[in-house]
Design an enzyme around this catalytic site. Structure first.
Site, PDB file in Angstrom:
ATOM      1  N   HIS A 172       6.672  -0.304  10.322  1.00 49.80           N
ATOM      2  CA  HIS A 172       5.211   1.009   9.315  1.00 49.80           C
ATOM      3  C   HIS A 172       5.501   0.523   8.044  1.00 49.80           C
ATOM      4  O   HIS A 172       4.375   0.115   7.036  1.00 49.80           O
ATOM      5  CB  HIS A 172       5.048   2.375  10.165  1.00 49.80           C
ATOM      6  CG  HIS A 172       5.469   2.318  11.561  1.00 49.80           C
ATOM      7  ND1 HIS A 172       4.470   1.437  12.421  1.00 49.80           N
ATOM      8  CD2 HIS A 172       5.861   2.880  12.398  1.00 49.80           C
ATOM      9  CE1 HIS A 172       4.538   2.273  13.955  1.00 49.80           C
ATOM     10  NE2 HIS A 172       6.034   2.459  13.425  1.00 49.80           N
ATOM     11  N   ASP A 202       4.912  -1.497  19.361  1.00 51.62           N
ATOM     12  CA  ASP A 202       4.870  -0.399  19.322  1.00 51.62           C
ATOM     13  C   ASP A 202       5.104   0.751  20.575  1.00 51.62           C
ATOM     14  O   ASP A 202       5.337   0.916  21.880  1.00 51.62           O
ATOM     15  CB  ASP A 202       4.645   0.236  18.444  1.00 51.62           C
ATOM     16  CG  ASP A 202       4.865   1.693  17.897  1.00 51.62           C
ATOM     17  OD1 ASP A 202       5.491   1.728  18.117  1.00 51.62           O
ATOM     18  OD2 ASP A 202       4.464   1.800  17.053  1.00 51.62           O
TER      19      ASP A 202
END
Length: 504
Positions: free
Chosen positions: A318, A369
């Site tokens: 991220h 993810d």
């Protein structure tokens, strides 16, 4: 449960003799190669002379894409967190839904879910997945009879589907930057340092051409500094004794919270391999940044770069909320930014500073993810589209050397993903694993396209899946758009999820 010995089987069960192939157009980050001849031997690409009898791969052949961030169990909850629970819905309220769903899943369930996910990845053109795995124990926090049971379920799922796996067992110790204990719903994630290193030792013994084992440190809020140092020392990313010295500087936060004890026994050279990959969630949420500033007087990426040996072995997942200085320093560190645009959008995380990062030659890869989408095309497309929406300009992700958005994104994701996975992937060349993706040359989307526009068209010209055939480690796992075991794995997945949906 499945017999542990079954997990030791290599992914490629039918290893054939060397086979020669021909591709009319073979793409790599350096560009197209026309009329390419190559061979595959023992799952690796080897150089080959022209051979009139070589099997034709197809008109357009690409390297397989690594997926650098996955929580496999979340595939089964996709779509279940899209109803408003309160006007302030955010990542943190989504997380409660995720915790409730995770509490129902056991090893057999995880294997069924992961195998289905990996089939979908392969059919989309992913050939390696980095599994950031923290669902370790029983729902009450007690270990299974074999503490590696959930890890072994993932290994078996990857073997069954035929995808390459970088397994990243995750260290998860505290519920916040202040060192609070794990909540009831987090207890099944928890390990102390000794237990975690014991798990690593068990798993690295199983490595093969299709399985790589690395380290995941869940986040700065979930892994205290001293524990982080001890793990990095054990895998030889810190000078000997460094973790123990820093551990003496403050109260202990592992092994039940007592004072610091001697560092754990390091993994042997054979156990740790050649530079284990290290992954960590970081700077995903504004609240995380604020807590880190309040308690550590530094922003998360800033703190990590100042205090840990961050280099090309690291993947910072991220890294959404960075200052300009953090962005520059992360790019210069050689670490990979692990970007998950569809999940980051779904959770309302924010936008990664892509243009500034690319201007500093930063490395990145993409992952799916939470698996609300399983498509490298969609991840890369929305990585670019997010920047266009934010800047109100077009064609953001380009470089001085390449003005094609598609080629810039696809090539960078191949390189960064391979680095984060710790596997020789990312190009079809001698010595690398034989992972190929063959596009559908008959698709209407590719009509009238030449090589110069092929990758741009692949990424930006619609939602029809163009991935026709997929090879992993020299083994054809997808032919004519269908995984070889799609029906059986899909039927088991449906039965599993239907049962989970009706359980308490």
């Amino acid at each position: 449960m499945h017999a542990p010995l079954a997990y030791c089987a290599p992914v490629q069960e039918k290893l054939e003799d060397m086979k020669n192939y021909f591709a009319e157009s073979l793409w790599s980050p350096q560009g197209w190669t026309r009329d390419a001849h190559l061979a595959v031997d023992a799952g690796r690409v080897v150089a080959a002379p022209a051979d009139a009898g070589a099997e034709r791969l197809g008109r357009y052949v690409l390297p397989g894409m690594p997926n650098l961030h996955s929580h496999a169990f979340q595939r089964a909850m996709a779509g279940l967190a899209e109803r408003q629970t309160n006007p302030g819905d955010s990542f943190w309220t989504w997380r409660e839904t995720m915790y409730a769903f995770a509490s129902r899943i056991g090893p057999d369930d995880l294997r069924a879910i992961a195998a289905q996910l990996y089939v979908e990845m392969l059919e989309a053109g992913y050939t390696q997945v980095c599994e950031f795995h923290y669902l370790h124990h029983q729902p009450n926090g007690q270990p299974y009879a074999d503490p590696a049971a959930m890890s072994l379920a993932l290994i078996e799922a990857a073997r069954e589907a035929g995808i390459g796996l970088t397994l990243l067992p995750t260290l998860y110790m505290t519920g916040g930057f202040d060192g609070r204990a794990l909540s009831e719903r987090q207890r099944r994630f928890g390990f102390d340092v000794d237990g975690y290193l014991s798990l690593l030792r068990q798993l690295v013994k199983m490595e093969n051409a299709a399985l790589r084992v690395g380290v995941a440190l869940h986040s700065l809020r979930a892994v205290p500094e001293r524990a982080m140092r001890e793990v990095l020392e054990a895998i030889s990313l810190l000078p000997s004794g460094e973790g123990a010295r820093r551990a003496d500087e403050g109260p202990g936060l592992h092994r039940g919270g007592g004072m610091a004890e001697p560092s754990p026994q390091p993994l042997s050279r054979g156990e740790r391999g050649s530079g284990m990959p290290v992954h960590i969630h970081i700077a995903e949420q504004i609240g995380e940044v604020q807590d880190c500033l309040a308690l550590r007087n530094a922003r998360p990426v800033e703190w990590l770069l100042d205090n840990m040996p961050v280099d090309a072995r690291w993947c910072l997942v991220h890294a959404t909320h960075m200052s300009a200085q953090e962005t520059q320093r992360l790019a210069q560190s050689g670490a990979v930014a692990g970007l998950c645009p569809t999940t980051e959008a779904n959770l309302g995380d924010g936008l990664f500073p892509l243009k500034a990062y690319l201007d500093e030659d930063g490395a990145f890869g993409v992952g799916s993810d939470s698996h609300i989408s399983v498509s490298p095309v969609e991840e890369l497309r929305w990585l670019e589209y997010g920047q266009r929406l934010a800047t109100r300009h077009r064609n953001i992700a380009v470089s001085a050397a390449n003005h094609s958005v598609g080629e810039t994104l696809f090539g960078a994701a191949l390189r960064g993903g391979a680095r984060a996975a710790g596997v020789a992937l990312g190009a079809i060349e001698a010595g690398k694993r034989a992972d190929f993706v063959v596009l559908d040359e008959q698709s209407a989307l590719l009509a009238g396209r030449d090589r110069a526009s092929l990758i741009d068209t692949f990424l930006f010209a619609g939602n029809t899946n163009l991935v026709r055939h997929v090879m992993v480690n020299g083994d054809w796992v997808v032919r004519d758009f269908r995984h070889r075991d799609r029906d059986r794995i899909g039927a088991r997945y449906r039965e599993t999820v239907e049962r989970l949906a009706t359980s308490n």
